[in-house]
Design a protein around this motif. Structure first.
Motif, mmCIF file in Angstrom:
data_model
loop_
_atom_site.group_PDB
_atom_site.id
_atom_site.type_symbol
_atom_site.label_atom_id
_atom_site.label_comp_id
_atom_site.label_asym_id
_atom_site.label_seq_id
_atom_site.Cartn_x
_atom_site.Cartn_y
_atom_site.Cartn_z
ATOM 1 N N ILE A 11 30.965 -12.838 -20.621
ATOM 2 C CA ILE A 11 31.794 -12.076 -21.926
ATOM 3 C C ILE A 11 33.273 -12.389 -21.370
ATOM 4 O O ILE A 11 33.768 -13.693 -21.398
ATOM 5 N N LYS A 15 35.938 -15.893 -22.323
ATOM 6 C CA LYS A 15 37.182 -15.957 -22.986
ATOM 7 C C LYS A 15 37.955 -16.869 -22.692
ATOM 8 O O LYS A 15 39.339 -17.399 -22.808
ATOM 9 N N SER A 24 31.910 -25.690 -27.961
ATOM 10 C CA SER A 24 30.383 -24.876 -27.694
ATOM 11 C C SER A 24 29.889 -23.944 -26.982
ATOM 12 O O SER A 24 30.302 -24.504 -25.269
ATOM 13 N N PHE A 34 23.061 -10.919 -26.796
ATOM 14 C CA PHE A 34 23.466 -11.577 -28.045
ATOM 15 C C PHE A 34 24.343 -9.965 -28.706
ATOM 16 O O PHE A 34 25.961 -10.790 -28.758
ATOM 17 N N LEU A 37 26.881 -8.901 -26.524
ATOM 18 C CA LEU A 37 28.077 -9.850 -26.335
ATOM 19 C C LEU A 37 29.006 -9.216 -27.632
ATOM 20 O O LEU A 37 30.083 -10.341 -27.447
ATOM 21 N N GLY A 38 28.935 -9.593 -28.138
ATOM 22 C CA GLY A 38 29.758 -8.198 -30.023
ATOM 23 C C GLY A 38 29.146 -9.746 -30.936
ATOM 24 O O GLY A 38 30.075 -9.607 -31.539
ATOM 25 N N LEU A 39 27.987 -11.072 -30.851
ATOM 26 C CA LEU A 39 27.883 -11.420 -31.171
ATOM 27 C C LEU A 39 27.154 -11.377 -32.800
ATOM 28 O O LEU A 39 26.050 -10.570 -32.560
ATOM 29 N N GLN A 40 27.392 -11.242 -34.254
ATOM 30 C CA GLN A 40 26.873 -11.258 -34.945
ATOM 31 C C GLN A 40 26.233 -11.575 -35.559
ATOM 32 O O GLN A 40 26.062 -13.788 -35.549
ATOM 33 N N ASN A 42 26.125 -14.391 -37.900
ATOM 34 C CA ASN A 42 25.820 -15.327 -38.577
ATOM 35 C C ASN A 42 26.438 -16.294 -37.596
ATOM 36 O O ASN A 42 27.159 -17.743 -37.239
ATOM 37 N N GLN A 43 26.321 -15.692 -35.897
ATOM 38 C CA GLN A 43 27.767 -16.625 -34.794
ATOM 39 C C GLN A 43 26.772 -17.421 -33.814
ATOM 40 O O GLN A 43 27.492 -17.833 -33.163
ATOM 41 N N TYR A 44 25.687 -17.420 -33.743
ATOM 42 C CA TYR A 44 25.495 -18.195 -33.003
ATOM 43 C C TYR A 44 23.526 -18.208 -33.729
ATOM 44 O O TYR A 44 23.150 -17.768 -35.085
#
Length: 53
Positions: A11, A15, A24, A34, A37-40, A42-44
């Motif tokens: 992370i 950042k 990317s 994932f 990592l805080g990913l939703q 729709n983000q990957y």
């Protein structure tokens, strides 16, 4: 290629490495990481999935 075993280190790296010419990132890991990592969803994009080797 940069390898991080700890999610928190990955992370921090992502950042800090905001590169406008290459926005990317390719992540290899477990789906639950994932979420850490805080990913939703729709983000990957999942490219492929394999079982244990």
């Amino acid at each position: 290629m940069t390898y991080y075993r700890a999610v928190t280190k990955a992370i921090d790296y992502i950042k800090e490495s905001k590169n406008p010419t290459s926005p990317s990132v390719l992540l290899l890991g477990y789906p639950e990481k994932f979420v850490q990592l805080g990913l939703q969803p729709n983000q990957y994009q999942l490219l492929d999935s394999r079982g244990a080797y």
